[in-house]
Design a protein around this motif. Sequence first.
Motif, PDB file in Angstrom:
ATOM      1  N   VAL A   1       0.770  -1.171  -0.051  1.00 45.41           N
ATOM      2  CA  VAL A   1      -0.098  -0.107   0.017  1.00 45.41           C
ATOM      3  C   VAL A   1       0.735   1.366   0.012  1.00 45.41           C
ATOM      4  O   VAL A   1       1.787   1.233   0.788  1.00 45.41           O
ATOM      5  N   VAL A   2       0.455   2.209  -1.071  1.00 43.52           N
ATOM      6  CA  VAL A   2       1.211   3.329  -1.071  1.00 43.52           C
ATOM      7  C   VAL A   2       0.157   4.546  -0.892  1.00 43.52           C
ATOM      8  O   VAL A   2      -0.857   4.546  -1.368  1.00 43.52           O
ATOM      9  N   MET A   3       0.269   5.512   0.129  1.00 41.19           N
ATOM     10  CA  MET A   3      -0.735   6.603   0.442  1.00 41.19           C
ATOM     11  C   MET A   3      -0.307   7.594  -0.487  1.00 41.19           C
ATOM     12  O   MET A   3       0.787   7.926  -0.595  1.00 41.19           O
ATOM     13  N   VAL A   4      -1.344   8.293  -1.075  1.00 41.34           N
ATOM     14  CA  VAL A   4      -1.322   9.292  -1.765  1.00 41.34           C
ATOM     15  C   VAL A   4      -2.289  10.419  -1.114  1.00 41.34           C
ATOM     16  O   VAL A   4      -3.466  10.454  -1.078  1.00 41.34           O
ATOM     17  N   THR A   5      -1.433  11.444  -0.894  1.00 42.92           N
ATOM     18  CA  THR A   5      -2.279  12.554  -0.024  1.00 42.92           C
ATOM     19  C   THR A   5      -1.583  13.925  -0.108  1.00 42.92           C
ATOM     20  O   THR A   5      -0.462  14.003  -0.111  1.00 42.92           O
ATOM     21  N   SER A   6      -2.551  14.956   0.014  1.00 44.83           N
ATOM     22  CA  SER A   6      -2.030  16.397   0.303  1.00 44.83           C
ATOM     23  C   SER A   6      -1.341  16.602   1.687  1.00 44.83           C
ATOM     24  O   SER A   6      -0.738  17.736   1.905  1.00 44.83           O
ATOM     25  N   LEU A   7      -1.713  15.929   2.732  1.00 44.32           N
ATOM     26  CA  LEU A   7      -1.179  15.451   4.091  1.00 44.32           C
ATOM     27  C   LEU A   7       0.203  14.913   4.212  1.00 44.32           C
ATOM     28  O   LEU A   7       0.673  14.839   5.242  1.00 44.32           O
ATOM     29  N   GLY A   8       0.669  14.515   3.120  1.00 43.59           N
ATOM     30  CA  GLY A   8       2.035  13.868   3.091  1.00 43.59           C
ATOM     31  C   GLY A   8       3.279  14.456   3.686  1.00 43.59           C
ATOM     32  O   GLY A   8       4.019  13.972   4.394  1.00 43.59           O
ATOM     33  N   GLY A   9       3.213  15.966   3.700  1.00 49.73           N
ATOM     34  CA  GLY A   9       4.164  16.930   4.392  1.00 49.73           C
ATOM     35  C   GLY A   9       3.804  17.110   5.994  1.00 49.73           C
ATOM     36  O   GLY A   9       4.851  17.495   6.720  1.00 49.73           O
ATOM     37  N   VAL A  10       2.856  16.275   6.400  1.00 45.81           N
ATOM     38  CA  VAL A  10       2.533  16.517   7.732  1.00 45.81           C
ATOM     39  C   VAL A  10       3.392  15.258   8.747  1.00 45.81           C
ATOM     40  O   VAL A  10       2.906  14.156   8.183  1.00 45.81           O
ATOM     41  N   GLY A  11       4.282  15.584   9.278  1.00 51.06           N
ATOM     42  CA  GLY A  11       5.113  14.624  10.089  1.00 51.06           C
ATOM     43  C   GLY A  11       4.468  13.365  10.552  1.00 51.06           C
ATOM     44  O   GLY A  11       4.678  12.257  10.769  1.00 51.06           O
ATOM     45  N   ASP A  12       3.394  13.778  11.550  1.00 56.38           N
ATOM     46  CA  ASP A  12       2.880  12.880  12.176  1.00 56.38           C
ATOM     47  C   ASP A  12       1.940  11.986  11.199  1.00 56.38           C
ATOM     48  O   ASP A  12       1.889  10.487  11.286  1.00 56.38           O
ATOM     49  N   LYS A  13       1.316  12.520  10.277  1.00 54.35           N
ATOM     50  CA  LYS A  13       0.664  11.680   9.314  1.00 54.35           C
ATOM     51  C   LYS A  13       1.337  10.862   8.690  1.00 54.35           C
ATOM     52  O   LYS A  13       1.132   9.411   8.269  1.00 54.35           O
ATOM     53  N   PHE A  14       2.803  11.266   8.098  1.00 48.67           N
ATOM     54  CA  PHE A  14       3.630  10.388   7.135  1.00 48.67           C
ATOM     55  C   PHE A  14       4.037   9.373   8.192  1.00 48.67           C
ATOM     56  O   PHE A  14       4.033   8.114   7.947  1.00 48.67           O
ATOM     57  N   THR A  15       4.378   9.616   9.560  1.00 48.44           N
ATOM     58  CA  THR A  15       4.869   8.619  10.519  1.00 48.44           C
ATOM     59  C   THR A  15       3.719   7.663  10.751  1.00 48.44           C
ATOM     60  O   THR A  15       4.222   6.131  10.866  1.00 48.44           O
ATOM     61  N   GLU A  16       2.662   7.948  10.823  1.00 50.54           N
ATOM     62  CA  GLU A  16       1.345   6.952  11.026  1.00 50.54           C
ATOM     63  C   GLU A  16       1.399   5.834  10.132  1.00 50.54           C
ATOM     64  O   GLU A  16       1.163   4.792  10.129  1.00 50.54           O
ATOM     65  N   ALA A  17       1.489   6.633   8.839  1.00 50.20           N
ATOM     66  CA  ALA A  17       1.029   5.742   7.674  1.00 50.20           C
ATOM     67  C   ALA A  17       2.304   4.717   7.470  1.00 50.20           C
ATOM     68  O   ALA A  17       1.880   3.547   7.124  1.00 50.20           O
ATOM     69  N   ILE A  18       3.508   5.093   7.656  1.00 53.89           N
ATOM     70  CA  ILE A  18       4.548   4.229   7.567  1.00 53.89           C
ATOM     71  C   ILE A  18       4.639   3.047   8.827  1.00 53.89           C
ATOM     72  O   ILE A  18       4.991   1.994   8.551  1.00 53.89           O
ATOM     73  N   LYS A  19       4.327   3.607  10.105  1.00 56.76           N
ATOM     74  CA  LYS A  19       4.070   2.554  10.914  1.00 56.76           C
ATOM     75  C   LYS A  19       2.918   1.557  10.884  1.00 56.76           C
ATOM     76  O   LYS A  19       3.126   0.591  11.228  1.00 56.76           O
ATOM     77  N   LEU A  20       1.833   2.105  10.128  1.00 58.39           N
ATOM     78  CA  LEU A  20       0.889   1.378   9.915  1.00 58.39           C
ATOM     79  C   LEU A  20       0.967   0.397   8.884  1.00 58.39           C
ATOM     80  O   LEU A  20       0.392  -0.873   8.773  1.00 58.39           O
ATOM     81  N   GLY A  21       2.065   0.499   8.184  1.00 60.73           N
ATOM     82  CA  GLY A  21       2.483  -0.427   7.062  1.00 60.73           C
ATOM     83  C   GLY A  21       2.543  -0.047   5.682  1.00 60.73           C
ATOM     84  O   GLY A  21       2.756  -0.790   4.806  1.00 60.73           O
TER      85      GLY A  21
END
Lengths: 289, 119
Positions: free
Chosen positions: B78-98
Amino acid sequence: MAVKFFGQFLVGQGVVTSEALLHAIELQERTNLKVGEMALAMGYLTADDIERAHTAQQTKDLNFGDMLVELGILSTTQLQEVIARQKATHLYIGEALVKVGALTPAKLDACLADFKADQAPYVADRIELPAGLPNQALWETTVDMTYKMITRVLGIQFRPGKCQEVSQLGPHEMIAGMDFSGDANARYLLSVSGRLQRTIAKAVLKEDCVDHEPQEILEDAVMEFVNIVCGNVVAKASQSGTALEITPPMTIHPPENGLPVPDGYCALLFPIHVSEDDCMELGLFIKKP
Amino acid sequence: MKKVLVVDDSLSVARQLEKIINESGDLVCVGHAKNGAEAIKMNHSEDPDIICMDMNMPGMDGLTALRSLVVLDKTVKVVMVTSLGGVGDKFTEAIKLGARNVISKPFEADNVLNILRTL
């Protein structure tokens, strides 16, 4: 071409792996203490005090440190000491990557310079807003990001008009909107003519012609542009410690006499002159404190 | 050909991604889901190799769907595509979730393909 988190930039450039980044993030999380955690470590308060301040935050809009002072848990001097200790011990992601062996200090310096150059287009210039408006820096960033994305994503040359306080927005063909919540509450609105709607759709869809596209696609493209702007505003705000959430974008068809401002909100209008006879409007409906 | 499922409530973004994927020569778009719940259903019916998924969607959002997908299907990437990619917390959460990576909007075709081809 977007606001990026430094770690994301490094993974994107192939400088570090996502696994190494994760190790560095974990190190950061172990090292960087929140205000309450730091105050606890310094012996200024108890775990029960932290819980009490968290509960109080649910009914009063204060940041955590100010709430601790408000409740008499910390003195102002103690809070300043806590914040100073936080700053002194803070581990940035680049430093954490060096500590986990994913980067050398020299490589970090070089990557930081590249990152700054990549992000330079998003450094906000000063924009004049009404005096006394809360969260001035956030709204300046919002307006500035809108202007930059109009140039970079839409490829439109424009002349920004002077900010006005208004009682309604529009009327135009459509308004695309998105709500901000968290450290600030507001509705972001972009009001466009039919002609600009097609211009935006061409840019977003990367198509030369959108004459045969259904209205649904044209409106979706404007909403997606708003989504891009607001997402990048949230990213930029998070870098300066402002936490915001956004909802999915929406389309609003304003009534003939324009979209009224809801009670309890102030409205700022930023005209964006695209040509002599065409203009879009950026509206910010900002919740009053 | 690697099979890619696109998940985005925005018709214009989904169309861009489908075009980029189908013109790549080595990837093929097998469908478009409009929210996280549809993504989980279509992952079962279409069996994609890769899912490109928006974070901010009405109904089930991308991160909620990601939590389920990584449990239900150990092989899909899974690759996330988002305008929020630059939000550190969101990026970290996505990577942590897999999530394997996060693509920030606005994106360029080369950037999307480089990321999808490395999976």
